[in-house]
Scaffold this active site. Structure first.
Site, PDB file in Angstrom:
ATOM      1  N   GLY A  75      56.104   4.906  96.146  1.00  0.00           N
ATOM      2  CA  GLY A  75      56.385   3.755  96.996  1.00  0.00           C
ATOM      3  C   GLY A  75      57.380   4.124  98.074  1.00  0.00           C
ATOM      4  O   GLY A  75      57.848   5.261  98.150  1.00  0.00           O
ATOM      5  N   SER A  76      57.687   3.150  98.947  1.00  0.00           N
ATOM      6  CA  SER A  76      58.637   3.407 100.027  1.00  0.00           C
ATOM      7  C   SER A  76      59.350   2.110 100.359  1.00  0.00           C
ATOM      8  O   SER A  76      58.919   1.026  99.989  1.00  0.00           O
ATOM      9  CB  SER A  76      57.929   3.951 101.273  1.00  0.00           C
ATOM     10  N   LYS A  94      62.947   0.606 103.107  1.00  0.00           N
ATOM     11  CA  LYS A  94      63.755   0.910 104.287  1.00  0.00           C
ATOM     12  C   LYS A  94      64.698   2.080 104.040  1.00  0.00           C
ATOM     13  O   LYS A  94      65.137   2.742 104.975  1.00  0.00           O
ATOM     14  CB  LYS A  94      64.540  -0.327 104.707  1.00  0.00           C
ATOM     15  N   PHE A  95      65.062   2.291 102.777  1.00  0.00           N
ATOM     16  CA  PHE A  95      65.984   3.376 102.454  1.00  0.00           C
ATOM     17  C   PHE A  95      65.326   4.731 102.591  1.00  0.00           C
ATOM     18  O   PHE A  95      65.979   5.729 102.855  1.00  0.00           O
ATOM     19  CB  PHE A  95      66.478   3.215 101.013  1.00  0.00           C
ATOM     20  N   GLY A  96      64.023   4.832 102.340  1.00  0.00           N
ATOM     21  CA  GLY A  96      63.329   6.112 102.276  1.00  0.00           C
ATOM     22  C   GLY A  96      62.097   5.971 101.403  1.00  0.00           C
ATOM     23  O   GLY A  96      61.381   4.975 101.494  1.00  0.00           O
ATOM     24  N   LYS A 139      64.350   9.237  94.239  1.00  0.00           N
ATOM     25  CA  LYS A 139      64.576   8.319  95.360  1.00  0.00           C
ATOM     26  C   LYS A 139      65.152   9.140  96.500  1.00  0.00           C
ATOM     27  O   LYS A 139      66.275   9.644  96.410  1.00  0.00           O
ATOM     28  CB  LYS A 139      65.546   7.217  94.919  1.00  0.00           C
ATOM     29  N   ASP A 165      73.068  -8.102  94.146  1.00  0.00           N
ATOM     30  CA  ASP A 165      71.681  -8.155  94.613  1.00  0.00           C
ATOM     31  C   ASP A 165      70.738  -8.399  93.442  1.00  0.00           C
ATOM     32  O   ASP A 165      69.705  -7.755  93.336  1.00  0.00           O
ATOM     33  CB  ASP A 165      71.314  -6.865  95.352  1.00  0.00           C
TER      34      ASP A 165
END
Length: 1914
Positions: A1471-1472, A1474-1476, A1493, A1585
């Site tokens: 998966g992907s 915004k972080f990478g 990650k 979060d």
């Protein structure tokens, strides 16, 4: 530091302040007392009550004591001492005696020091004895007139100095440069002196004095503490002087010392310095100038005369004195002193004998008649703002008055010490009214009911006096006694009255619905006549009457309703008064209406002069407030305008009072009058401006008052709510559906409350629905009924403030009917009182109220109306502009410029480029005209003509910057054509154009045109200009030229003849033919008379028609004109001449004339005129254009906040809002064909096509050839290829896509250009198709004896339509063929009935509405039954929820020496975000499966954030928390190796088909969440979060979960007060949104939201967008009302209730949660009732859709683990197409690592906004365009707002903002004018922070010297 004592004293008061030096060191912990609102001196009549009150601050709370003559005052008897909350205190003295006069000292003390302030009580009579002068007490009701003006100076004579802009306070950091600037005017040029305190400043290396662009500038370089102080700019010329002061302070200076200014470094132990602090009214040099010139400061003896009093200067003429008084700024503030040396300083204000004044000045009216209501003169007071410590207002009560001693001591004006109060009583009750009156001689008291005297009647009415009080007693009240009562007190000095109301309610009576016994009748009248409409109405209770004209409330007429007869009186009828008049009667049982048509016939023009002056009605009428005051709450520093509308005959005079004291006009308080509207403008409010404001109006027939409370609040962070687009009033029929829409803004986003007739709408009724689309709110009323009618109010609230707007809903043809009891009736009260404007915009509860229609008698004259014979003297207070302009209007010769300007100007046609090349010859006279008119300071919004529905109230509420002289938005340098008078007329404040009306700002070079009213304007005669200009200003020669001189040529034009003066009679020549068309003779010279016989005057064969057009749609106006010779055509909009621009196309083809606007905007509404002229005459026709608001769904967000937009949106070339005058061309022989910019007359709508189909996009164009057409996609020009063809022709361009594919989706732009301009159009193309195959390889897990669970990824592209289902296909080793197994909706499926001796493979297809995809990759061969031994992921070891597997906890240090590929095999991408990206990793040594990650970290800040996350995870070793086991860093790449969890997101797991949701499962999940969070909190960490995406299931069968994603986690221990501003809106706690300190309880709120959704499938706070969601969270309102909670236990509801508490202190913590009865339940034995999952499925679908929005999202999310597959230890033998590399093809492990890192897509990290390119200072010439460019970086994409000084800029044709996808942002200002000279700021904001950059725009106007030498000399 020694003791500091500051003493200020006068003959009225003495004030002293002391500072204890021993307390200075402890200032951070304690605060010495400070008087933030000191008590004021009082002058009281004997026997009255005196009240000293003030406010003090300090810590600890100061104790306040009062002393007199050294003796403390104690509370008791006549003395009452009171100390209230927040430091307020008061001393009240009842029944004041003569011996009470004297000085009182108030002392505030606490442990940090003491403060004293001394005030004086003057008892009337004693004050006069003390000073040797008679005194006139200031009372609430007394009056005085403006001084008489007997002689006036020449209009071309000298002019005293004035400040055109305000000197602002300067706050700088030490070492920076301090800069004061202001603009001055005056003739001759004033001499400027800068002073610090009273000492003139000398230029030096650090101090420079200069003049820049007409601004006087003082610059102090390298500011230090010695420079702190009050600086004064003193301007002097032979005609007078003026001064203005402002303070320089250093930011960060100790707060206790900030109120003082160090003036001297004294070394003496005691220094005493006395200065005078008195205003001199003399127009010649006084002490301040003398001090500036001699540079000395003399010290007069205390009590003696000032040094200049002995100078025997000649007495200046009275008129000079008057002007000096008028022009002088408010009293110079007392100089505060900062003392830091061991000395004591006393500041003493010397007493000054008041200057004698001529007796009776200002008492007589201009005609010499005595005023009907004589009143003793009263000295003008000038309120002085001194917000500093212990400041005082020192006012000489007897200055500048010479009043005969005789009779003054023994007489006083009547005054009400107490007034009767309004009452509501039942029938037969006794009513008693009491008043207390004072005055000398004793006043006589009379009582009145509705103006009729009330006298004693035996047995029913008693009138008597008892113990000094007067009483009116009604023994048995009857309903007929209801009404307005008044009481009049009169003596020889005058009379005073007050009024109140009595409402007597009838005892139980049969109620009857309204009905008409006689109805309105049609009538016809002649213009100027009066008419009355009458009808008879009955009903019980008495119906309320509302009058409407054409469906809109009438604001300006007088209506009465007596004895069941309702009358509407219209005086001096105008053409716009014709229409349908409706009388609406309503009471509690219903409403009924009747209508009549009124026709108003225009007068013949020959009688036009008859109505130049208003005809006074014969009968005097008492004043009536058509619009009263309403309470206001504003921010400190805001600008406030209070407006009333009052009518009466004769026109009433008005005064304003604050807490009972009359307000005098000063620098801070301005009075304005526009016809019947009177306004009080406070330029900048301070806390001491809080109080009750009263407006009192009176004339010979009576008086009336209205009052309201102004509350000044401390500022908060954010923006007060405001309406981007206001709702409109609605008239509907029974049974219709009604929409009321508005667009709103505010920070934080406001909550919206809907009210009807003051009561909140109840949602339970089911008759209405409130919809929201982003910032657009709509109230939908379905099938309206009679009770729906009424006043609707939209109330916006946020923590900064509130705002409201009212509209009315009226029903047509309602039959009278009785309503069921309990039904709330509609109320149309307040409609007539200005509650709703004619535009439906409603009245706003702000200080600034926009007028609806022009008031009666007002027309478009703002300051001239109502002055007739009374003139200037009758006016209560003149505005500051009535100086030389007021005189000039009486003496200047009236000149007609039409002869010269209308013809005989030979020109040549020039392009805009040519014009810019000859600036020296193109002389702009507007610069000179502008200097002659000195307008008031007005807000930027008031200068713009804006739509009635779109008002930005921030200009009222935001803190204002330096005031600038307003100039209307200008146009390019004038071409040789008709001159532009707008700079003359625009100098005065314009009325907003509303309801189709017009500001009528220009005369179109023809003074006669101003005599024709526009829209609702009252005819005001040819000599009266429009706007606020005086007639003399309108006709004044341009550029200061002499009236008799030849007009200076413009461009290359040379006038043929001299300017000729015209008589007033000639100016009046204007003949009207019909309502919409006007023809007249333009000429008055012989040449023009001869030309009339040589041709045919223009005539319109086809006239303009009124048009309604929707916003954004095309507007086309056409008319046909015939003339010989051909006529020159001029188009005007609202009086402003139009020209062809990029937006507005003017064309003339033969006799057809047209105006075309491609996209109509609200500013395009108004009155359009087409004027045709030739030598034989002229004609004109007009029409009204209404631009309707776009549908609610099309409304955008607040226009000033601009989001980055894709490259596809090309910026249109700017036009102008205020266009230049059309060129005047010589009469052509043949009709010219106008050159036209390109137009796109046909263009396709957005298109959606199937893949493979061909697409044709054709745009048809017209315009002057050659035209170039260019097709672009995402701002890049499309190149022809085998798939795309472009065909261009003369009349259009076509783009053809032969076979559409997915990559052809997007926005296509057609750009057409020629030499005159460009035009563009856009179309969106969507290509739809079947979806892509599911990504990745299907994975088999949970393999049992005959079943397994198959899971897979969704499609990477859904084909333009959502995937509806998946088709699963199976292959087995026996049949060896593929066949369909099943269809399901989720991405996992439980396969049953498999045979143990077979091998199986699976593949999946995705299905949408357009078809079925190709199959996915095949899964690996799988068998059921006994599984071979192989490495397993530890999370699959056990499904036993009670037993946690062993976890290898590690403390991770980041490995910077080695690479991740050295230890792990990198497999497919999981998966992907915004972080990478996340990849599947297999550990080489143990073959364990992990998740990798991969971050891209470019900056040190980003790397630090990731390191912080790893550091936090090192502390979180717990089975319920995902573990980090390794970390690597290489350049910009950081890799975290994490425990892998394969069960997917918790909520995704719940909605699986094979999962059964019960309350038992919910308890299991919530217990685990609480355990995990409890452990986090015990480590001193908050997660911040918590949301469903961050709760992962360990596998797809059990109920074990783990918490992931600690990217936002923060350490609380040792952090002090921690505030954050990030999170996910739906789950974030209120304290985060409000930017308040957070705590562990912040996570508990999120747990409560998760639990609420888990048990019900409903989200408590989710809105349609993030703004609405955040507003819902902030309000913290939720319930269990839905049926979803019917099956939920009370324990579960109690658990949620104790978490969703707005006050974080009241929430449960994790330990308490685990001990809660709900989580303590025995899940093994409890009843398990199945819960519905339908709502949860809808919630998940909605949440997925919402994620595409612009939410404030968290960084670093691992939610992609929800789709993890392929968990077996074996590597794929075939490789994965989605893997970043194929290891077999790479030569070394180093290559493997490098190839992998390159394959990770570079996704932007979160970055705070910053400017990689900033805006720069610009210097441009007036009339040209200015452009500021910058480049903004940051992620998420920052939003941008531009500011001009402190005012946000709204995009318009004058200001255009362009912001493209690459971050390039531009502000383009077209047609720059002098008013655009300002500082501009670009502010970029995203969720991480904000950045700003500022630059200055300098506008060069004409040189100051040009034209100055041509002033008229008489």
């Amino acid at each position: 530091m020694g003791d500091v004592k500051l003493v200020a004293s006068s003959h009225i008061s003495k004030t002293s302040l002391s500072v204890d030096p021993s307390r200075v060191d402890s200032m951070p912990l304690t605060e010495a007392p400070a008087f933030i609102l000191p008590p004021r001196n009082l002058c009281i009549k004997e026997g009255a009550t005196a009240k000293f009150e003030g406010r003090v601050r300090g810590y600890p709370e100061p104790q306040v004591t009062w002393h007199r003559n050294g003796q403390p005052i104690t509370s008791g008897g006549r003395f009452l001492l009171d100390c209230g909350i927040r430091g307020t205190f008061s001393l009240v003295i009842h029944a004041v005696h003569e011996e009470d006069r004297g000085k009182y000292t108030c002392e505030a003390t606490n442990g940090s020091g003491a403060r004293q302030v001394t005030v004086e009580l003057t008892v009337e009579g004693s004050f006069a004895k003390q000073l040797g002068q008679p005194v006139v007490s200031k009372t609430l009701g007394d009056r005085f007139s403006a001084p008489a003006v007997e002689t006036r100076p020449s209009i071309w004579g000298e002019c005293p100095p004035k400040f055109a802009t305000k000197l602002g306070r300067v706050v700088v950091k030490e070492g920076q440069m301090g800069r004061f600037s202001c603009k001055i005017t005056g003739r001759p040029q004033p001499q400027v002196t800068w002073l610090k305190g009273n000492v003139p400043l000398q230029p030096s290396a650090r101090v420079s004095v200069s003049e820049k662009n007409g601004m006087q500038v003082l610059e102090i370089h390298g500011v230090n503490q010695d420079d702190v102080g009050v600086y004064t700019c003193l301007v002097v010329n032979g005609s007078g002087k003026a001064s203005m002061s402002a303070e320089l302070s250093i930011q960060g200076l100790d707060s206790a010392n900030r109120s003082f200014v160090r003036e001297t470094k004294a070394t003496n132990s005691d220094v005493r310095k006395e200065v005078t602090n008195v205003i001199s009214k003399e127009s010649k040099l006084d002490s301040l100038e003398a001090a500036a010139k001699s540079k000395n400061c003399s010290s007069p003896q205390r009590g003696g005369s000032p040094p200049w009093a002995a100078n025997s200067q000649p007495q200046p003429p009275r008129e000079s004195k008057l002007e000096s008084c008028k022009d002088s700024p408010r009293t110079a503030p007392q100089t505060p002193v900062l003392q830091k040396t061991s000395s004591s300083i006393t500041l003493q204000a010397a007493r000054v004998q008041p200057e004698p004044r001529a007796p009776g000045l200002g008492v007589l009216s201009p005609s010499g008649e005595e005023r009907k209501r004589p009143a003793p003169p009263r000295p003008a007071t000038f309120p002085t703002r001194q917000p500093g410590l212990g400041s005082q207002d020192v006012v000489s009560k007897a200055a500048n008055r010479r009043i005969p001693m005789e009779g003054q001591r023994d007489s006083a004006f009547p005054k009400f010490e107490s007034k009767p109060q309004s009452q509501e009583v039942k029938e037969n009750q006794t009513v008693k009214f009491r008043c207390e009156v004072s005055g000398i001689p004793k006043p006589e008291v009379a009582w009145f009911l509705e103006g009729t005297p009330v006298r004693r009647q035996e047995g029913s009415i008693e009138v008597y006096e008892d113990a000094g009080s007067h009483y009116l007693c009604l023994l048995k009240a009857r309903t007929r006694d209801s009404g307005t009562y008044s009481c009049t007190a009169s003596n020889a000095q005058g009379q005073l009255s007050c009024s109140w109301t009595l409402q007597v309610e009838r005892l139980a009576v049969m109620e009857v619905a309204p009905s008409f016994s006689s109805v309105l009748k049609d009538c016809a009248v002649i213009e100027g006549q009066d008419f009355v409409l009458q009808c008879s109405v009955r009903g019980t209770p008495v119906p309320r009457i509302t009058w409407l004209l054409n469906g809109q409330p009438i604001q300006y007429a007088r209506s009465t309703c007596e004895a069941g007869v309702a009358e509407l009186h219209i005086q001096d009828a105008l053409p716009e008064d014709h229409g349908t008049y409706t009388c609406l009667a309503e009471n509690a049982l219903g409403q009924v209406s009747c209508s009549a048509w009124v026709t108003v016939h225009e007068k013949k023009s020959s009688r036009k002069s008859e109505y130049l002056l208003p005809v006074a009605p014969s009968k005097p009428t008492a004043p009536i407030f058509l619009q009263g005051l309403s309470d206001l709450k504003v921010m400190d520093g805001s600008q406030v305008t209070m407006t009333v509308q009052v009518s009466g005959n004769p026109p009433p005079e008005v005064i304003w009072l604050h807490n009972g004291n009359e307000i005098q006009e000063s620098e801070d308080f301005h009075f304005e009058q526009r016809g019947t509207q009177h306004s009080l403008c406070i330029q900048e409010v301070f806390p001491e401006d809080t109080g009750t404001y009263t407006c009192e109006a009176w004339n010979s027939a009576g008086e009336v008052r209205t009052q309201a409370v102004l509350t000044v609040q401390e500022p908060h962070d954010g923006t007060q709510p405001w309406f981007i687009s206001k709702p409109r009033s609605v008239t509907a029929s029974l049974g219709q559906s009604v929409l009321i829409s508005c667009a709103i803004a505010g920070d934080p986003f406001p909550t919206v409350h809907w009210l009807r007739d003051g009561k909140a709408l109840c949602k339970d009724t089911g008759h209405f629905e409130v919809l929201q689309n982003e910032d657009v709110f709509t109230l939908v009323l379905k099938k309206v009924q009679p009770w729906h009618a009424g006043q609707y109010e939209i109330l916006l609230k946020n923590r900064v403030g509130e705002c409201s707007c009212q509209v009315s809903l009226m029903l047509q043809n309602s039959s009278a009917r009785a309503l069921p009891r309990g039904r709330e009736p509609a109320s149309c009260e307040d409609l007539c009182g200005g509650g709703v404007g004619a535009d439906g915009g409603g009245s706003d509860r702000y200080g600034s109220l926009r007028p609806g229609w022009p008031a009666r008698g007002q027309g478009w004259l703002e300051e001239e109306d109502g002055e007739d014979v009374r003139g200037v003297l009758k006016r209560r207070v003149e505005t500051r502009q009535h100086t030389e302009e007021a005189i000039r209007q009486q003496e200047v010769e009236q000149l007609d410029f039409r002869d010269l300007l209308g013809k005989k100007v030979s020109t040549k046609t020039l392009s805009e480029d040519d014009l810019k090349e000859i600036p020296a010859e193109q002389m702009d006279f507007r610069a000179n005209l502008q200097r002659q008119v000195k307008p008031k300071t007005v807000s930027e919004e008031e200068r713009k003509v804006h739509s009635p529905q779109q008002v930005d109230f921030r200009s009222v509420l935001a803190k204002k910057g330096t005031s600038k002289t307003p100039v209307p938005e200008k146009v390019p340098p004038p071409k040789p054509a008709t001159p532009d008078f707008r700079s003359v007329l625009g100098g005065k404040k314009k009325l907003p154009a509303e309801n189709g009306s017009s500001s009528a700002e220009t005369l179109n070079a023809k003074a006669v045109e101003s005599s024709k009213p526009l829209s609702n304007a009252q005819p005001s005669g040819p000599l009266k200009p429009v706007g606020n200009a005086k007639p003399a200003e309108t006709l004044k020669p341009m550029g200061n030229a002499k009236p008799a001189e030849t007009l200076k040529p413009m461009g290359n034009a040379k006038p043929d003849e001299n300017l000729k003066s015209a008589s007033k009679e000639e100016l009046k020549k204007d003949v009207k033919n019909d309502v919409n068309c006007k023809r007249g003779h333009a000429g008055t010279t012989d040449n023009e008379k001869r030309s009339e016989s040589q041709g045919t005057a223009p005539a319109f064969k086809q006239k303009l028609q009124d048009v309604h057009v929707a916003e954004g749609k095309k507007l086309l106006l056409q008319c046909q004109v015939s003339s010989d010779p051909p006529a020159t055509i001029i188009w005007t909009l609202n009086g402003k001449t139009l020209k062809t621009t990029k937006f507005i196309i003017l064309s003339q083809e033969g006799s057809l004339c047209s105006v075309s606007i491609e996209k109509a905007l609200p500013e395009d509404r108004g009155l359009y005129k087409c004027v045709a002229k030739n030598d034989a005459g002229q004609a004109e026709c007009s029409c009204q254009v209404t631009v309707d608001d776009a549908p609610a769904s099309e409304n955008t967000k607040a226009p000033e906040m601009k989001s980055r937009r894709p490259k596809s949106s090309l910026p249109p070339v700017l036009g102008t809002e205020s266009d230049a005058t059309v060129k005047k061309k010589p009469a052509p022989k043949t009709p010219p064909k106008a050159a036209m910019p390109p137009q796109i007359i046909q263009f396709p709508e957005d298109q959606k096509v199937r893949a493979g189909e061909s697409v044709e996009l054709f745009g048809k164009v017209t315009g002057t050839q050659p035209i170039t057409c260019t097709w672009m996609k995402f701002r890049k020009q499309i190149q022809e290829s085998e798939h795309m063809k472009v065909e261009n022709s003369e009349n259009g361009s076509k783009l053809t896509i032969l076979a559409a594919r997915q990559e052809h989706c997007g926005c296509y732009t057609l750009l057409v250009e020629n030499k005159l301009g460009s035009r563009q159009a856009q179309v969106n193309l969507t290509v739809v198709d079947k979806p892509d195959p599911p990504a990745g390889t299907p994975c088999a897990s949970d393999i049992r004896s005959s079943s397994l669970t198959l899971s897979w990824y969704g499609s990477s592209y859904d084909g333009g339509s959502a995937v509806q289902s998946y088709s699963i296909e199976i292959w087995d080793s026996a049949n060896k063929t593929w066949k369909e197994l099943a269809t399901c909706r989720s991405t996992s499926f439980n396969v049953q009935d498999l045979l143990p001796d077979h091998e199986y493979k699976f593949r999946v297809r995705a299905i949408n509405v357009y078809g079925t995809s190709e199959p996915s990759q095949e899964s690996e061969l799988t068998t059921v039954g006994e599984k071979p031994e192989e490495p397993k992921d530890e999370v699959e070891v056990s499904d036993d929820d009670e037993k946690e597997p062993e976890v290898d906890y590690r403390t991770v240090t980041i490995n910077t020496e080695q690479k991740v590929s050295d230890f792990y095999d990198i497999e497919e991408r999981l998966g992907s975000g915004k972080f990478g990206q996340v990849f599947r990793l297999v550990e080489k040594k143990t073959r364990k499966v992990w998740a990798g990650k991969f971050f891209k970290a470019y900056s040190a800040k980003e790397k630090e954030n990731i390191r912080q996350e790893i550091s936090i995870m090192n502390c979180l070793h717990h089975p319920k928390l995902v573990q980090c086991v390794d970390a690597f860093e290489e350049k910009a790449n950081i890799v975290m190796v994490l425990e892998i969890v394969s069960g997917g997101e918790l909520f995704e797991r719940i909605i699986d088909e094979d999962f059964e949701l019960t309350e038992r499962e919910c308890i299991k999940y919530m217990r685990q969440i609480s355990e995990g969070v409890e452990y986090i909190h015990k480590q001193g960490i908050v997660h911040l979060d918590l949301k469903p995406e961050n709760i992962m299931c360990v596998n797809k069968t059990g109920t074990r979960i783990k918490l992931i994603d600690f990217g936002l986690a923060r350490r609380l221990e040792n952090a002090g007060s921690l505030k954050v501003l990030f999170g996910t809106p739906e789950f974030v706690a209120p304290e985060v949104i409000n930017y308040e300190p957070i705590g562990y309880a912040t996570d508990m709120w999120s747990i409560g939201v998760i639990c609420y959704i888990l048990v019900s499938g409903l989200s408590p706070f989710m809105g349609d967008n993030d703004n609405e969601t955040l507003a819902n969270v902030t309000s913290a309102t939720w319930d269990f009302d839905d049926e979803a909670f019917d099956e939920i236990s009370d324990d579960a509801k109690d658990f949620i209730s104790n978490l969703l508490k707005k006050d974080m202190k009241n929430r449960l913590d994790c330990t308490q949660c685990l001990q809660h009865p709900w989580l303590m339940k025995d899940t093994k034995n409890m009843e398990a009732k199945k819960l519905s999952k339908d709502r949860m499925k809808k919630y998940m679908a909605r949440r997925k859709w919402q994620k595409t929005g612009n939410a404030v999202r968290a960084i670093g999310r691992l939610s992609s683990m929800a789709m993890i597959s392929g968990l077996s230890g074996r590597k794929s033998s075939t490789g994965s197409p989605t893997s970043p590399l194929n290891a077999e093809k790479l030569e070394s492990e180093e290559d493997v690592s490098q190839a992998f890192l390159e394959a990770v897509a570079e996704e932007k990290p979160h970055v705070k906004p910053y400017f990689s390119k900033t805006i720069r200072d610009l210097e441009v010439v007036e009339g040209s365009a200015a452009r500021f460019d910058c480049k903004i970086e940051g992620y998420p994409d920052p939003e941008v707002v531009w500011f001009k000084d402190d005012q946000s800029i709204r995009e318009s044709r004058h200001f255009q903002i362009d912001y493209d996808e690459d971050g390039n942002c531009s502000l383009i200002i077209s047609d720059v004018c002098g008013d655009d000279d300002a500082k501009y700021t670009c502010k970029a904001v995203n969720s991480l922070g904000e950045a700003t950059c500022t630059a200055e725009l300098i506008v060069e106007t004409m040189e100051e010297g040009e034209g100055e030498g041509e002033e008229e000399e008489e």
